[in-house]
Design a protein around this motif. Structure first.
Motif, short mmCIF file in Angstrom:
data_model
loop_
_atom_site.label_atom_id
_atom_site.label_comp_id
_atom_site.label_asym_id
_atom_site.label_seq_id
_atom_site.Cartn_x
_atom_site.Cartn_y
_atom_site.Cartn_z
N PRO A 9 -57.17 14.21 96.15
CA PRO A 9 -57.72 15.55 96.44
C PRO A 9 -58.48 15.63 97.75
O PRO A 9 -58.59 16.70 98.34
CB PRO A 9 -58.65 15.81 95.25
CG PRO A 9 -58.09 14.97 94.15
CD PRO A 9 -57.58 13.72 94.83
N MET A 65 -56.79 26.51 89.70
CA MET A 65 -56.96 25.32 88.88
C MET A 65 -55.71 25.06 88.05
O MET A 65 -55.26 23.91 87.91
CB MET A 65 -58.17 25.49 87.95
CG MET A 65 -59.51 25.52 88.64
SD MET A 65 -60.87 25.70 87.46
CE MET A 65 -62.27 25.82 88.57
N GLY A 68 -53.31 21.85 88.37
CA GLY A 68 -53.06 21.05 87.17
C GLY A 68 -51.59 20.95 86.84
O GLY A 68 -51.08 19.87 86.53
N ALA A 111 -54.39 17.71 89.92
CA ALA A 111 -55.77 17.66 89.47
C ALA A 111 -55.81 17.90 87.97
O ALA A 111 -54.85 18.41 87.37
CB ALA A 111 -56.62 18.71 90.19
N SER A 112 -56.92 17.54 87.37
CA SER A 112 -57.13 17.83 85.95
C SER A 112 -58.52 18.43 85.78
O SER A 112 -59.46 18.01 86.45
CB SER A 112 -56.99 16.55 85.10
OG SER A 112 -57.95 15.59 85.51
N PHE A 113 -58.62 19.40 84.90
CA PHE A 113 -59.88 20.07 84.67
C PHE A 113 -60.12 20.15 83.16
O PHE A 113 -59.21 20.47 82.40
CB PHE A 113 -59.87 21.50 85.25
CG PHE A 113 -59.65 21.54 86.74
CD1 PHE A 113 -60.73 21.51 87.61
CD2 PHE A 113 -58.37 21.64 87.27
CE1 PHE A 113 -60.53 21.56 88.99
CE2 PHE A 113 -58.16 21.69 88.64
CZ PHE A 113 -59.25 21.65 89.49
N THR A 157 -64.22 23.85 81.53
CA THR A 157 -64.32 24.29 82.92
C THR A 157 -63.30 25.37 83.21
O THR A 157 -63.60 26.36 83.91
CB THR A 157 -64.09 23.10 83.87
OG1 THR A 157 -65.08 22.09 83.60
CG2 THR A 157 -64.21 23.53 85.32
N ALA A 197 -65.99 22.52 89.98
CA ALA A 197 -65.37 22.13 88.71
C ALA A 197 -64.84 20.70 88.76
O ALA A 197 -64.82 20.01 87.75
CB ALA A 197 -64.24 23.09 88.37
N ASN A 198 -64.39 20.28 89.93
CA ASN A 198 -63.85 18.93 90.10
C ASN A 198 -64.40 18.35 91.41
O ASN A 198 -63.90 18.66 92.49
CB ASN A 198 -62.32 18.97 90.14
CG ASN A 198 -61.71 17.58 90.10
OD1 ASN A 198 -62.34 16.61 90.51
ND2 ASN A 198 -60.49 17.48 89.61
N ALA A 232 -63.97 15.85 93.02
CA ALA A 232 -63.00 15.15 93.88
C ALA A 232 -62.60 16.01 95.07
O ALA A 232 -62.17 15.50 96.10
CB ALA A 232 -61.77 14.74 93.08
N TYR A 233 -62.73 17.34 94.92
CA TYR A 233 -62.36 18.27 95.99
C TYR A 233 -63.54 18.63 96.90
O TYR A 233 -63.37 19.40 97.84
CB TYR A 233 -61.78 19.56 95.41
CG TYR A 233 -60.38 19.41 94.88
CD1 TYR A 233 -59.28 19.49 95.72
CD2 TYR A 233 -60.16 19.17 93.52
CE1 TYR A 233 -57.99 19.35 95.24
CE2 TYR A 233 -58.86 19.02 93.02
CZ TYR A 233 -57.79 19.12 93.89
OH TYR A 233 -56.51 18.97 93.41
#
Length: 334
Positions: free
Chosen positions: A100, A154, A158, A163-165, A169, A274-275, A277-278
């Motif tokens: 990410p 998101m 996904g 990515a995963s949330f 979230t 929310a993540n 990593a971003y």
């Protein structure tokens, strides 16, 4: 003084100008927010709470009532827009990488690409349809407005495996919009009250987003953003044009939807919240999305006007052919 009119002369000015103002202050006076603290400091760091209120207010403007045509047209354009964002994200990940925080070409990230393609400039769409399109196509945006907010970005990230949330979230990302929709449809007065706040909130969350940016990175990212805006027009415009025609339109509505909404500039920050990593690419992604907003807002009206003139010319040519064929004088000499 005509401050508002002056700002609005800049495409997306109510978002872009405060965004750049926040970036200027953060670049040359980085400790301003901490120095003043309290409410002033909150303006420098409180973009997310303002965005939450903003998406709630947008939700109140979305009506549950829609005719079958609006459902068909709006649903087709919405699905196409989201699908193209996902496809572009998957393809970009092959070159940029699945990380990410990975970037290429002056800071271009998968987050910037998906966020810029996922959300349509509703005001511009309505204006172009009003001038060049079919009246019934204007109602399609009532469904397309579901693009607003970080939720579908998101979902796209996904679904593309980028990515995963957590479900909490994901729910939290769409909850303000849904609550706004419910209350706005239950009470007309609530809709009228909160819908008026939508344009007023834009400068505030834009300033907060800008206050987290550094102009040294902005210059580099903005040039890439110009090419990103062109990509949004070409990639989504081609697909939307085709889908519009397949659903009974003439293509104008599809091209009019090939834009990036101003509120999409708030999506990278929301996704990063929310993540984490971003988080590293959220700043540059915000600037690129903002640049895409400007590019699409400037160029799409010209594209739509050219296309509308072209199909009108073709229609007139066909009409003249029919008239000529039915002309007794011409038929006599055939």
């Amino acid at each position: 003084m005509n401050i508002k009119k002056t700002i609005e002369k800049v495409p997306g000015g109510m978002m872009v100008v405060p965004l750049l103002a926040g970036a200027v202050i953060n670049t040359f006076f980085p400790g301003t927010g901490e120095f003043f603290g309290s409410f002033t400091g909150a303006l420098f760091t409180g973009a997310l709470p303002i965005l939450a209120v903003f998406f709630f207010c947008i939700g109140t403007t979305i009506s549950f009532k829609a005719t079958p045509y609006i459902l068909k047209k709006g649903g087709a354009l919405l699905f196409t827009k989201i699908s193209m964002g996902a496809l572009a994200g998957i393809i970009a990940a092959q070159f940029i990488g699945d990380d990410p925080s990975a970037t290429v070409l002056g800071g271009l990230s998968v987050l910037a690409i998906v966020a810029s393609m996922n959300d349509t400039n509703g005001g511009l769409y309505m204006a172009l349809i009003g001038q060049f399109g079919k009246k019934e196509d204007a109602g399609a945006y009532s469904l397309m407005s579901l693009e607003s907010g970080p939720f579908l970005t998101m979902v796209t990230l996904g679904a593309a495996g980028l990515a995963s949330f957590p479900w909490q979230t994901m729910l939290g990302a769409i909850l303000p919009l849904v609550l706004g929709m419910i209350l706005g449809n239950l009470d007309k007065e609530i809709r009228e009250l909160f819908s008026k706040a939508v344009p007023a909130l834009i400068p505030f969350f834009a300033f907060g987003l800008g206050a987290g940016l550094n102009l040294n990175k902005v210059v580099e990212a903005s040039f890439t953003g110009l090419f990103l805006g062109l990509g949004v027009i070409v990639v989504t415009g081609s697909a939307l044009l085709l889908v519009d025609k397949l659903t009974g339109g003439n293509g104008v509505a599809g091209l009019a939807a090939a834009t990036t909404a101003g509120n999409a500039a708030g999506v990278p920050a929301a996704v990063a919240a929310a993540n984490p990593a971003y988080a590293e690419v959220a700043g540059s992604a915000t600037i690129m999305v903002a640049a895409s907003v400007i590019v699409t807002a400037v160029l799409v009206p010209f594209v739509v006007a050219w296309y509308a003139k072209r199909i009108d010319k073709q229609s007139n040519t066909k009409g003249n052919v029919l008239v000529s064929t039915n002309n007794p004088t011409i038929a006599k000499h055939r």
